[in-house]
Design an enzyme around this catalytic site. Structure first.
Site, short mmCIF file in Angstrom:
data_model
loop_
_atom_site.label_atom_id
_atom_site.label_comp_id
_atom_site.label_asym_id
_atom_site.label_seq_id
_atom_site.Cartn_x
_atom_site.Cartn_y
_atom_site.Cartn_z
N CYS A 192 2.98 -1.39 1.70
CA CYS A 192 2.86 0.01 1.29
C CYS A 192 3.85 0.35 0.16
O CYS A 192 3.91 -0.33 -0.85
CB CYS A 192 3.04 0.91 2.51
SG CYS A 192 2.54 2.63 2.27
N GLY A 193 4.65 1.37 0.33
CA GLY A 193 5.55 1.83 -0.71
C GLY A 193 6.58 0.81 -1.15
O GLY A 193 7.07 0.87 -2.28
#
Length: 211
Positions: free
Chosen positions: A112-113
């Site tokens: 993800c991030g």
């Protein structure tokens, strides 16, 4: 003679997405069904000054060590979970530590991030990778790896595992495969059990060798 312990490190920070690494760290830290039970452990690591990390789900976790005291030779894998801070350009120290791992021939798993954090340092520019979406990474000014982007749940290239935020189960599966924690049959049974919820797969796991 007992086999030496093997440690996987999980990076913690305020607002880390606790579910994204949950399958992975639970499997690593639980000896049942593993090929070599009892040799694996998970240690948590945080930046200096982070005495307590509260996850996105509200769980408070005390880190075991600081990033400054983590060295590639002390770890089998560094896991970087997602969280809003990555999109704000935070966690540069963790991204640099991940690059240090990769430069030393060690393994990193980012979901993800956290992939955006690696993109800021150019880590993704010469490796095949994935993320939440190509458009997401293109929002990072330093990112120049669009030609290496692969639209798959998880991608592995030269020690780096990347995944989108909705692929926590597949993320864990590839981590287990990379670390050789389970036999292939046990790993497949674990994956199918968690993916389908069918109890027959648990019986296959309990057989350990998949027969």
């Amino acid at each position: 003679m007992n086999a030496p312990s093997r440690t996987v490190h999980l990076y913690l920070f305020e607002g880390f997405a606790d579910w994204e690494a949950a399958y992975a760290v639970a499997g690593i830290n639980t000896p049942e069904f593993q090929k070599s039970p009892g040799i694996w452990q998970v240690k948590t690591v945080a930046a200096a000054g982070a005495n307590l990390a509260r996850s996105m789900g509200g769980l408070s976790v005390m880190p075991d060590i600081r990033l400054s005291t983590l060295f590639p030779d002390d770890s089998e894998l560094l896991i970087l979970p997602g969280g809003a801070g990555w999109d704000k350009g935070e966690h540069l120290e963790a991204a640099k530590k991940a690059k240090e791992f990769l430069d030393a021939g060690k393994r990193v798993a980012a979901i993800c991030g956290a992939t955006a954090g690696l993109a800021r340092l150019g880590v993704l520019d010469d490796r095949q990778h994935t993320s939440n979406a190509l458009a997401y990474l293109k929002g990072v000014p330093e990112y120049a790896g669009s030609d290496r982007y692969v639209d798959e749940p998880v991608v592995v290239d030269r020690g780096l595992i990347t995944a989108g935020g909705m692929s926590a189960l597949d993320f864990a599966r590839v981590i287990f495969e990379t670390l050789d924690i389970y036999t292939p049959d046990t790993l497949e049974a674990w994956y199918q059990l968690n993916k389908t919820g069918q109890s027959a797969w648990f019986a296959k796991m309990a057989q350990r060798d998949g027969r």
